[in-house]
Design an enzyme around this catalytic site. Structure first.
Site, PDB file in Angstrom:
ATOM      1  N   ARG A 178       0.890  -1.170   0.000  1.00  0.00           N
ATOM      2  CA  ARG A 178       0.000   0.000   0.000  1.00  0.00           C
ATOM      3  C   ARG A 178       0.925   1.216   0.000  1.00  0.00           C
ATOM      4  O   ARG A 178       1.644   1.453   0.985  1.00  0.00           O
ATOM      5  CB  ARG A 178      -0.916   0.014   1.219  1.00  0.00           C
ATOM      6  N   HIS A 208      -7.270   1.110  -6.533  1.00  0.00           N
ATOM      7  CA  HIS A 208      -7.525   0.266  -5.361  1.00  0.00           C
ATOM      8  C   HIS A 208      -8.240  -1.009  -5.840  1.00  0.00           C
ATOM      9  O   HIS A 208      -9.415  -1.243  -5.537  1.00  0.00           O
ATOM     10  CB  HIS A 208      -8.382   1.028  -4.347  1.00  0.00           C
ATOM     11  N   GLN A 227     -10.252  -3.570  -3.478  1.00  0.00           N
ATOM     12  CA  GLN A 227     -11.569  -3.133  -3.016  1.00  0.00           C
ATOM     13  C   GLN A 227     -12.644  -3.471  -4.051  1.00  0.00           C
ATOM     14  O   GLN A 227     -13.768  -3.834  -3.696  1.00  0.00           O
ATOM     15  CB  GLN A 227     -11.554  -1.622  -2.751  1.00  0.00           C
ATOM     16  N   ASP A 254     -16.875   7.988  -2.043  1.00  0.00           N
ATOM     17  CA  ASP A 254     -15.682   7.823  -1.210  1.00  0.00           C
ATOM     18  C   ASP A 254     -15.404   9.181  -0.562  1.00  0.00           C
ATOM     19  O   ASP A 254     -15.998  10.198  -0.945  1.00  0.00           O
ATOM     20  CB  ASP A 254     -14.504   7.368  -2.098  1.00  0.00           C
ATOM     21  N   CYS A 268     -16.171   2.242   0.264  1.00  0.00           N
ATOM     22  CA  CYS A 268     -15.060   1.354   0.649  1.00  0.00           C
ATOM     23  C   CYS A 268     -14.719   1.464   2.127  1.00  0.00           C
ATOM     24  O   CYS A 268     -14.114   0.558   2.690  1.00  0.00           O
ATOM     25  CB  CYS A 268     -13.836   1.649  -0.208  1.00  0.00           C
ATOM     26  N   ARG A 324     -13.893  -8.184   1.637  1.00  0.00           N
ATOM     27  CA  ARG A 324     -12.454  -8.018   1.397  1.00  0.00           C
ATOM     28  C   ARG A 324     -11.733  -9.325   1.748  1.00  0.00           C
ATOM     29  O   ARG A 324     -10.813  -9.747   1.052  1.00  0.00           O
ATOM     30  CB  ARG A 324     -11.895  -6.861   2.248  1.00  0.00           C
TER      31      ARG A 324
END
Ligand code: CP
Ligand code: NVA
Length: 300
Positions: free
Chosen positions: A102, A129, A132, A217, A257, A285
């Site tokens: 990440r 991402h 996700q 988001d 997310c 996830r």
């Protein structure tokens, strides 16, 4: 032989993406503790940024599969003291079976992958991402069936999540409506590559018409904390609230997310309401990444 990486959703064919979704659902519904395809394998996880879901889901997933996960922060490794990425990638990949990163810059993950002898997974960059999206798409398939031909609306920042939604629209063949303020549109090259699957709208209400899924988001992503105040002004008309959900299809779902800022990008009544599926989305996830780890590692 070059290892198979997962840097972007575009690394998957549509059959592979659908295969991962179906496998994730299967793993979720038939948990067999004796099934340990990654026994003895090690996943190194390098986090330049904070995480709750990504860290726990990968760590738990490796554990379920009989393997181990190492949490590494640049602060505690030589990466944070400037050891070159290519040296780090060669060294770390000589000792473990898979590496998840990440990072702030997307190029950090692509460079790392270039020098890694084991699969590299993108656990979020400033650009994408993809993990996700595996979970989001699993959640949609579980609750509504295949997303092909459906309409998804993205409200807010044209950020890493938005880019991965654009990629998902291309691979899984759905239409993505985007309502983002001027100056915060998604990357033009990513949009161009998606062709007619992405359509832009002036407002969240205009975008949400006839949509099957509404997604948003945070207004300021990790690393943009200094811009929070200014972004609150720019994004004030880009909230997913009851009015926006009202114009979408009756059975539309809401996803985020997480972490979320209630009262900013989404109203509390929507995120905590009956159309919101944020908690199955978060749980998925785990299942989606177990399917991914199995896909990348167990056929070695
Ligand atoms: N959605 C997500 O990636 O959450 P974390 O930042 O907690 O990992
Ligand atoms: N866009 C957000 C996603 C967090 C999971 C960020 O990058 O901070």
């Amino acid at each position: 032989m070059n290892p198979r990486h997962f840097i972007s959703l575009l690394d998957l064919t549509s059959d592979e993406f659908r295969g991962l979704i179906h496998r994730a659902i299967e793993l979720k519904n038939n948990r067999d503790p004796s099934y340990q395809p990654l026994k003895g394998q090690v996943l190194a996880m390098i986090f330049e940024k904070s995480s709750t879901r990504t860290r726990i889901s990968f760590e738990a997933g490796m554990s379920h599969f009989g393997g181990n996960a190492l949490f590494l922060s640049p602060r505690d490794t030589q990466l944070g003291r400037g050891e070159p990425l290519h040296d780090s990638a060669k060294v770390i990949s000589s000792m473990v079976d898979c590496i998840m990163l990440r990072t702030d810059k997307h190029e950090t993950v692509t460079t790392f992958a270039k020098y890694s002898s084991v699969p590299v997974i993108n656990g979020l960059t400033d650009e994408q991402h993809p993990c996700q999206l595996l979970a989001d798409m699993q959640t949609y398939f579980e609750l509504r069936g295949d997303i092909k031909g459906k309409t998804v609306t993205w409200v807010g920042d044209g950020n890493n999540m938005c880019h991965s939604y654009i990629h998902a629209a291309t691979i899984l063949d759905f239409t993505l409506h985007v309502a983002s303020p001027a100056g915060y549109m998604p990357n033009a090259e990513i949009v161009k590559a998606a062709g007619e699957r992405v359509k832009f709208f002036e407002s969240p209400i205009a975008a949400a018409q006839q949509s099957d899924l509404i997604v948003t988001d945070v207004w300021a992503s990790m690393g943009q904390e200094d811009e929070q105040k200014q972004r609150e002004i720019v994004f004030k008309d880009y909230q997913v609230n009851a009015e926006v959900m009202q114009v979408a299809n009756k059975d539309a779902l809401f996803m985020h997310c997480l972490p979320a800022h209630r009262g900013e990008e989404v109203s509390s009544d929507v995120i905590d309401g009956s159309q919101s599926v944020i908690f199955p989305e978060a749980e998925n996830r785990l299942h989606a990444q177990k399917a991914l780890l199995e896909f990348l590692l167990s056929k070695k």
